[in-house]
Design a protein around this motif. Structure first.
Motif, PDB file in Angstrom:
ATOM      1  N   VAL A  18      10.622 -59.898  33.114  1.00  0.00           N
ATOM      2  CA  VAL A  18       9.857 -59.746  34.764  1.00  0.00           C
ATOM      3  C   VAL A  18      10.862 -60.995  35.348  1.00  0.00           C
ATOM      4  N   ALA A  19      11.664 -60.519  36.494  1.00  0.00           N
ATOM      5  CA  ALA A  19      12.397 -62.054  37.378  1.00  0.00           C
ATOM      6  C   ALA A  19      11.418 -63.052  37.834  1.00  0.00           C
ATOM      7  N   VAL A  20      11.338 -64.010  37.699  1.00  0.00           N
ATOM      8  CA  VAL A  20      10.361 -65.017  38.639  1.00  0.00           C
ATOM      9  C   VAL A  20      11.247 -65.521  39.939  1.00  0.00           C
ATOM     10  N   GLU A  21      12.436 -65.077  40.371  1.00  0.00           N
ATOM     11  CA  GLU A  21      12.991 -65.578  41.265  1.00  0.00           C
ATOM     12  C   GLU A  21      14.199 -64.543  41.398  1.00  0.00           C
ATOM     13  N   PRO A  22      14.997 -64.485  42.729  1.00  0.00           N
ATOM     14  CA  PRO A  22      15.869 -63.284  43.204  1.00  0.00           C
ATOM     15  C   PRO A  22      16.809 -63.643  41.775  1.00  0.00           C
ATOM     16  N   VAL A  23      17.285 -62.003  41.652  1.00  0.00           N
ATOM     17  CA  VAL A  23      18.242 -62.669  40.955  1.00  0.00           C
ATOM     18  C   VAL A  23      19.367 -61.757  40.890  1.00  0.00           C
ATOM     19  N   ALA A  24      20.696 -61.701  40.426  1.00  0.00           N
ATOM     20  CA  ALA A  24      21.452 -60.378  40.623  1.00  0.00           C
ATOM     21  C   ALA A  24      21.854 -59.903  39.723  1.00  0.00           C
ATOM     22  N   VAL A  25      21.887 -58.549  39.000  1.00  0.00           N
ATOM     23  CA  VAL A  25      21.868 -57.291  37.894  1.00  0.00           C
ATOM     24  C   VAL A  25      23.231 -57.049  37.787  1.00  0.00           C
ATOM     25  N   LYS A  26      23.874 -57.165  36.713  1.00  0.00           N
ATOM     26  CA  LYS A  26      25.245 -57.135  36.615  1.00  0.00           C
ATOM     27  C   LYS A  26      24.667 -56.372  35.074  1.00  0.00           C
ATOM     28  N   VAL A  27      25.798 -55.270  34.794  1.00  0.00           N
ATOM     29  CA  VAL A  27      25.161 -54.124  33.993  1.00  0.00           C
ATOM     30  C   VAL A  27      26.292 -53.658  33.261  1.00  0.00           C
TER      31      VAL A  27
END
Length: 65
Positions: A18-27
């Motif tokens: 669970v992210a607690v703030e906005p995130v960018a995801v890199k797979v």
């Protein structure tokens, strides 16, 4: 980072993140991770061994619940 243990040990694993703030995801794919670890065989063996030990410890803790 999450999901790396499943990649390194080639065994299924599940987790909830669970992210607690906005995130960018890199797979990062298994192939690209394996390719990078294969570039340095000593480091690849080390990282895989650490991941396997972590998985064993996690399995022991899970079986106690």
């Amino acid at each position: 980072m999450f999901g790396e243990t499943a990649v390194f040990t080639s065994k299924p694993r599940s987790a909830t993140v669970v992210a607690v703030e906005p995130v960018a995801v890199k797979v990062v794919t298994r192939d690209s991770l394996e390719r990078e670890l294969d570039r340095n065989p000593w480091m690849g063996a080390f990282v895989r061994a650490v991941a396997e030990r972590f998985r064993e410890a996690d399995d022991k803790l899970s079986s106690r619940r």
